[in-house]
Design a protein around this motif. Structure first.
Motif, PDB file in Angstrom:
ATOM      1  N   LEU A  39      72.528  85.406  43.169  1.00  0.00           N
ATOM      2  CA  LEU A  39      71.573  84.413  42.659  1.00  0.00           C
ATOM      3  C   LEU A  39      72.193  83.598  41.526  1.00  0.00           C
ATOM      4  O   LEU A  39      72.049  82.369  41.480  1.00  0.00           O
ATOM      5  CB  LEU A  39      70.293  85.108  42.190  1.00  0.00           C
ATOM      6  CG  LEU A  39      69.209  84.199  41.616  1.00  0.00           C
ATOM      7  CD1 LEU A  39      68.718  83.225  42.690  1.00  0.00           C
ATOM      8  CD2 LEU A  39      68.063  85.017  41.067  1.00  0.00           C
ATOM      9  N   GLU A  40      72.908  84.260  40.622  1.00  0.00           N
ATOM     10  CA  GLU A  40      73.570  83.540  39.531  1.00  0.00           C
ATOM     11  C   GLU A  40      74.633  82.587  40.073  1.00  0.00           C
ATOM     12  O   GLU A  40      74.790  81.468  39.570  1.00  0.00           O
ATOM     13  CB  GLU A  40      74.209  84.530  38.547  1.00  0.00           C
ATOM     14  CG  GLU A  40      73.234  85.353  37.749  1.00  0.00           C
ATOM     15  CD  GLU A  40      72.450  84.572  36.702  1.00  0.00           C
ATOM     16  OE1 GLU A  40      72.592  83.335  36.599  1.00  0.00           O
ATOM     17  OE2 GLU A  40      71.672  85.205  35.976  1.00  0.00           O
ATOM     18  N   SER A  41      75.335  83.001  41.123  1.00  0.00           N
ATOM     19  CA  SER A  41      76.357  82.136  41.716  1.00  0.00           C
ATOM     20  C   SER A  41      75.737  80.909  42.367  1.00  0.00           C
ATOM     21  O   SER A  41      76.250  79.790  42.225  1.00  0.00           O
ATOM     22  CB  SER A  41      77.177  82.909  42.757  1.00  0.00           C
ATOM     23  OG  SER A  41      77.848  83.979  42.142  1.00  0.00           O
ATOM     24  N   VAL A  42      74.632  81.102  43.081  1.00  0.00           N
ATOM     25  CA  VAL A  42      73.944  79.970  43.714  1.00  0.00           C
ATOM     26  C   VAL A  42      73.400  79.020  42.655  1.00  0.00           C
ATOM     27  O   VAL A  42      73.532  77.780  42.775  1.00  0.00           O
ATOM     28  CB  VAL A  42      72.819  80.478  44.651  1.00  0.00           C
ATOM     29  CG1 VAL A  42      71.922  79.341  45.105  1.00  0.00           C
ATOM     30  CG2 VAL A  42      73.414  81.198  45.847  1.00  0.00           C
ATOM     31  N   ASP A  48      72.143  74.578  37.983  1.00  0.00           N
ATOM     32  CA  ASP A  48      70.824  74.913  37.449  1.00  0.00           C
ATOM     33  C   ASP A  48      70.987  75.915  36.315  1.00  0.00           C
ATOM     34  O   ASP A  48      72.066  76.473  36.105  1.00  0.00           O
ATOM     35  CB  ASP A  48      69.955  75.497  38.573  1.00  0.00           C
ATOM     36  CG  ASP A  48      68.465  75.339  38.312  1.00  0.00           C
ATOM     37  OD1 ASP A  48      68.107  74.894  37.214  1.00  0.00           O
ATOM     38  OD2 ASP A  48      67.672  75.680  39.212  1.00  0.00           O
ATOM     39  N   GLN A  49      69.916  76.148  35.547  1.00  0.00           N
ATOM     40  CA  GLN A  49      69.928  77.129  34.450  1.00  0.00           C
ATOM     41  C   GLN A  49      70.111  78.532  35.009  1.00  0.00           C
ATOM     42  O   GLN A  49      69.423  78.922  35.943  1.00  0.00           O
ATOM     43  CB  GLN A  49      68.586  77.112  33.734  1.00  0.00           C
ATOM     44  CG  GLN A  49      68.382  76.354  32.438  1.00  0.00           C
ATOM     45  CD  GLN A  49      69.529  76.326  31.500  1.00  0.00           C
ATOM     46  OE1 GLN A  49      70.353  75.436  31.607  1.00  0.00           O
ATOM     47  NE2 GLN A  49      69.598  77.231  30.558  1.00  0.00           N
ATOM     48  N   SER A  54      75.764  82.587  33.632  1.00  0.00           N
ATOM     49  CA  SER A  54      76.441  82.003  34.792  1.00  0.00           C
ATOM     50  C   SER A  54      77.754  82.754  35.033  1.00  0.00           C
ATOM     51  O   SER A  54      78.256  83.438  34.136  1.00  0.00           O
ATOM     52  CB  SER A  54      76.709  80.521  34.550  1.00  0.00           C
ATOM     53  OG  SER A  54      77.691  80.374  33.536  1.00  0.00           O
ATOM     54  N   PRO A  55      78.348  82.613  36.224  1.00  0.00           N
ATOM     55  CA  PRO A  55      79.635  83.273  36.469  1.00  0.00           C
ATOM     56  C   PRO A  55      80.714  82.840  35.478  1.00  0.00           C
ATOM     57  O   PRO A  55      81.542  83.669  35.072  1.00  0.00           O
ATOM     58  CB  PRO A  55      79.979  82.843  37.898  1.00  0.00           C
ATOM     59  CG  PRO A  55      78.667  82.601  38.541  1.00  0.00           C
ATOM     60  CD  PRO A  55      77.805  82.040  37.458  1.00  0.00           C
TER      61      PRO A  55
END
Length: 193
Positions: A39-42, A48-49, A54-55
């Motif tokens: 989800l963080e990667s997408v 997006d926030q 984030s990665p």
């Protein structure tokens, strides 16, 4: 499926603990971690926030971690993670035997708890030697049975006679694994028994 294989399967199920709970727990934690990373990667790809980081932020944090942490803290964290890994590996590969034994039976799967065997052996020793309740205690281990006898004061007790009683009692059960017996006769006797 033959009757013998069904009985063996039932005995195995009753004498060994299930790995379902630890494996489900580990799988759930890993699945949640991977879903969060996905989800963080997408979110990062969509500009997006992030939910937490984030990665790119996680990579930067990992690169700066050795400089921002004292060496003792890094060592302690490494030891903690290694111990957690060994514990999970032990759960996965350990024997997982419960304190139960299979008894010989031609018609059914018979499983008895170790405490029941210990109580029966203690009772048989007390009856055979003429002791009061509490003068013979039994502990059942992995492949051994230990009997501790406290004789009545002034009445000597032969270790070999007690061992014969214990071995005879164990032989009548037809246990699935051979058990070795150990007998200890205490030096101080029970007064007034």
């Amino acid at each position: 499926m033959s009757k013998d294989s069904q009985i063996r399967r039932l005995v195995r199920r009753e004498t060994h603990s299930s790995r379902a709970v630890p494996s489900t727990l580990v799988t759930t934690v890993l699945l949640l971690a991977f879903l969060w990373l996905a989800l963080e990667s997408v979110l990062w790809l969509l500009n997006d926030q992030p939910l937490l980081a984030s990665p790119a932020q996680m990579l930067r944090w990992l690169q700066e971690l050795p400089g921002n942490t004292i060496p003792g803290g890094m060592t302690a964290a490494g030891v903690g993670v290694a111990m957690l890994g060994l514990w999970v590996l032990g759960l996965a590969l350990g024997r997982g035997r419960r304190h139960r034994r299979a008894l010989e039976s031609d018609r059914a799967a018979v499983v008895v708890d170790d405490d029941v065997i210990a109580a029966a052996v203690s009772g048989r020793v007390r009856l055979a030697v003429g002791l009061a309740p509490g003068q013979a205690t039994t502990t059942v281990g992995g492949r051994s049975v230990r009997v501790q006898v406290r004789p009545t004061s002034g009445q000597p007790l032969a270790v070999e006679s007690v061992r014969e009683v214990v071995d005879g009692e164990l032989a009548t059960y037809g246990l699935d694994r051979r058990m070795t017996s150990g007998v200890q006769v205490l030096k101080e006797g029970a007064v007034g028994q």
